[in-house]
Write an enzyme that holds these catalytic residues in place. Structure first.
Site, PDB file in Angstrom:
ATOM      1  N   GLY A 153     -53.639 -33.700  13.547  1.00  0.00           N
ATOM      2  CA  GLY A 153     -52.455 -32.862  13.686  1.00  0.00           C
ATOM      3  C   GLY A 153     -51.211 -33.534  13.125  1.00  0.00           C
ATOM      4  N   LEU A 169     -48.474 -34.918  14.612  1.00  0.00           N
ATOM      5  CA  LEU A 169     -48.117 -36.200  15.223  1.00  0.00           C
ATOM      6  C   LEU A 169     -49.215 -37.229  15.023  1.00  0.00           C
ATOM      7  CD1 LEU A 169     -46.130 -37.850  16.876  1.00  0.00           C
ATOM      8  CD2 LEU A 169     -47.149 -36.892  18.961  1.00  0.00           C
ATOM      9  N   ASP A 171     -64.683 -35.120  21.874  1.00  0.00           N
ATOM     10  CA  ASP A 171     -64.337 -33.853  22.532  1.00  0.00           C
ATOM     11  C   ASP A 171     -63.687 -34.163  23.871  1.00  0.00           C
ATOM     12  OD1 ASP A 171     -64.101 -31.359  23.619  1.00  0.00           O
ATOM     13  OD2 ASP A 171     -66.242 -30.887  23.599  1.00  0.00           O
ATOM     14  N   ILE A 172     -62.363 -34.095  23.910  1.00  0.00           N
ATOM     15  CA  ILE A 172     -61.654 -34.453  25.141  1.00  0.00           C
ATOM     16  C   ILE A 172     -61.821 -33.411  26.246  1.00  0.00           C
ATOM     17  CG2 ILE A 172     -59.960 -35.864  23.914  1.00  0.00           C
ATOM     18  CD1 ILE A 172     -57.945 -33.560  24.266  1.00  0.00           C
ATOM     19  N   ALA A 219     -53.250 -30.771  21.313  1.00  0.00           N
ATOM     20  CA  ALA A 219     -52.649 -29.682  22.094  1.00  0.00           C
ATOM     21  C   ALA A 219     -52.977 -28.334  21.461  1.00  0.00           C
ATOM     22  CB  ALA A 219     -51.137 -29.847  22.176  1.00  0.00           C
ATOM     23  N   THR A 237     -51.139 -25.338  20.461  1.00  0.00           N
ATOM     24  CA  THR A 237     -49.702 -25.113  20.264  1.00  0.00           C
ATOM     25  C   THR A 237     -49.336 -23.732  19.732  1.00  0.00           C
ATOM     26  OG1 THR A 237     -49.852 -26.081  18.043  1.00  0.00           O
ATOM     27  CG2 THR A 237     -49.263 -27.567  19.856  1.00  0.00           C
ATOM     28  N   ASP A 283     -40.668 -28.461  25.432  1.00  0.00           N
ATOM     29  CA  ASP A 283     -39.500 -27.792  26.003  1.00  0.00           C
ATOM     30  C   ASP A 283     -39.877 -26.476  26.680  1.00  0.00           C
ATOM     31  OD1 ASP A 283     -40.083 -27.028  23.228  1.00  0.00           O
ATOM     32  OD2 ASP A 283     -38.432 -25.618  23.452  1.00  0.00           O
ATOM     33  N   TYR A 309     -48.383 -20.671  27.124  1.00  0.00           N
ATOM     34  CA  TYR A 309     -48.287 -21.997  26.511  1.00  0.00           C
ATOM     35  C   TYR A 309     -47.533 -22.964  27.424  1.00  0.00           C
ATOM     36  CZ  TYR A 309     -46.636 -25.745  23.458  1.00  0.00           C
ATOM     37  OH  TYR A 309     -46.319 -26.975  22.930  1.00  0.00           O
ATOM     38  N   TRP A 319     -39.677 -28.154  18.720  1.00  0.00           N
ATOM     39  CA  TRP A 319     -39.466 -27.762  17.324  1.00  0.00           C
ATOM     40  C   TRP A 319     -40.022 -28.809  16.353  1.00  0.00           C
ATOM     41  CZ3 TRP A 319     -34.199 -24.931  16.337  1.00  0.00           C
ATOM     42  CH2 TRP A 319     -33.970 -23.968  17.337  1.00  0.00           C
TER      43      TRP A 319
END
Length: 289
Positions: A10, A12, A36-37, A60, A62, A102, A125, A150
Site C-alpha cells: 500500500g 504507507l 494473512d493477518i 487497512a 480504506t 480522522d 469505515y 487525507w
C-alpha cells in the site's frame, strides 16, 4: 530489532520500504500473499518464528464508500485483524504501531481535534477503525496509535493522482470546498514512524495525531495539485450536497499535532511543501498517474 510491516504493497507500506533502507534494524515486509493477518493462528506463528520486536500495521480497508456495502470485510481488516496483531504483539512482548484515521470523529468541530476529544464515527469505515483502536487498547500490548488523514503518495490510487489525471484530461472540474482537513504525504508519515523506531521511543504508549501541518479544503488541495502539475483545468468549488456519495464524510477533520511534536520532538512539514516534493517525484521517476 526485527520489525514486521503489514500492508507492504500500500501507500504507507511502500514508503516504509524506503525508510528501512536507511535503518540498521531488520525489516520484514508482508502483504496478504505473504501473511494473512485475518488468520489468527498463522499470524501468531509468524510473529513467534520471526521473533518480531515491532509491528507496523499499514494494512487497512480504506474504501469509504465500499465499506458501507461490505461491512463484514471492512470489520475483518480494520478491527478483527488488528485485534489479532495486538494479541500477537502482546504474546512476544512486541510494540504495535498502528495507523488509524480522522474518521473516528464526527467532523462537527470547528477547532482541530485532540486525542482527548470524544470519538463518534459517522460511517462503517470510521466505526471499524475505532473498533480496531479499542481492540488494541483492550489487548494490553504496548502500542502507539497514529491517527492520520487525507493520505496520498506516488503509490497506488489516491486523490493526488486522480486530480493530476483529471486536470490534465478535462477543461473543468468540480471539487467540494466545505470539507476541511490536511493532506498528508505518506512519505512524511513513514519518516515519522522511522524516527520513533530509530530513536527507540516505542515505549511512549498512547494515541497520537499525525498529518502534515496546515489546513485546506479538498478544493484548495485540488487547485494546488493542478498548479504544481502545470495543468490549465478550471477547478470550480461546490458544496458537499452537490457531490454524489454513498456515505457522509466529515466536514471538519483537522487533527491537532501538538502532542506528537512534543512527545517525539519531531518537526512536521507543511502540506504544500510535501505536496510539491511528491509531485516532483512523480515527474522525475515517471510513476504511473
Amino acid at each position: 530489532m526485527n520489525i514486521l510491516v503489514t500492508g507492504a504493497h500500500g501507500q504507507l507500506g511502500n514508503e516504509m520500504v524506503r525508510v528501512s533502507d536507511k535503518s540498521k534494524d531488520h525489516y520484514v515486509f508482508t502483504d496478504i500473499n505473504e501473511l494473512d493477518i485475518t488468520n489468527r493462528d498463522v499470524l501468531h506463528t509468524f510473529v513467534n518464528k520471526e521473533q518480531i520486536d515491532i509491528i507496523v500495521n499499514c494494512a487497512a480497508y480504506t474504501n469509504v464508500d465500499k465499506a458501507e456495502e461490505d461491512e463484514r470485510t471492512a470489520n475483518l481488516v480494520n478491527n478483527v485483524a488488528v485485534g489479532y496483531l495486538a494479541e500477537g504483539a502482546k504474546s512476544v512482548g512486541a510494540t504495535l504501531i498502528h495507523v488509524s484515521t480522522d474518521y473516528v470523529f464526527n467532523g462537527k468541530n470547528n477547532v482541530p481535534y485532540t486525542e482527548y476529544d470524544m470519538t463518534e464515527p459517522i460511517g462503517v469505515y470510521g466505526e471499524t477503525k475505532l473498533a480496531g483502536e479499542k481492540a488494541i487498547v483492550a489487548s494490553g500490548c504496548n502500542y502507539i496509535i497514529l491517527r492520520t488523514a487525507w493520505l496520498y503518495s506516488v503509490w497506488g490510487n489516491n486523490f493526488l493522482k486522480t486530480m493530476l489525471k483529471l486536470t490534465k484530461e478535462r477543461e473543468s472540474l468540480n471539487v467540494v470546498f466545505d470539507q476541511i482537513g490536511t493532506p498528508t504525504y505518506a512519505g512524511d508519515l513513514a519518516d515519522a514512524i522511522g524516527w520513533i523506531i530509530d530513536h527507540r521511543m516505542i515505549e511512549k504508549k498512547d494515541i497520537y495525531h499525525f498529518t502534515n501541518e496546515g489546513v485546506c479544503s479538498w478544493y484548495d488541495f485540488a487547485v494546488a495539485i493542478g498548479k504544481l502539475g502545470e495543468n490549465m483545468c478550471n477547478i470550480r468549488p461546490i458544496h458537499s450536497h452537490e457531490y454524489s456519495s454513498k456515505v457522509k464524510r466529515p466536514h471538519y477533520s483537522v487533527l491537532d499535532k501538538v502532542k506528537f511534536r512534543e512527545t517525539f520532538g519531531y518537526q512536521i512539514p507543511y502540506w504544500t511543501e510535501s505536496l510539491e516534493r511528491c509531485i516532483n517525484q512523480l515527474k522525475a521517476k515517471k510513476y504511473e498517474v
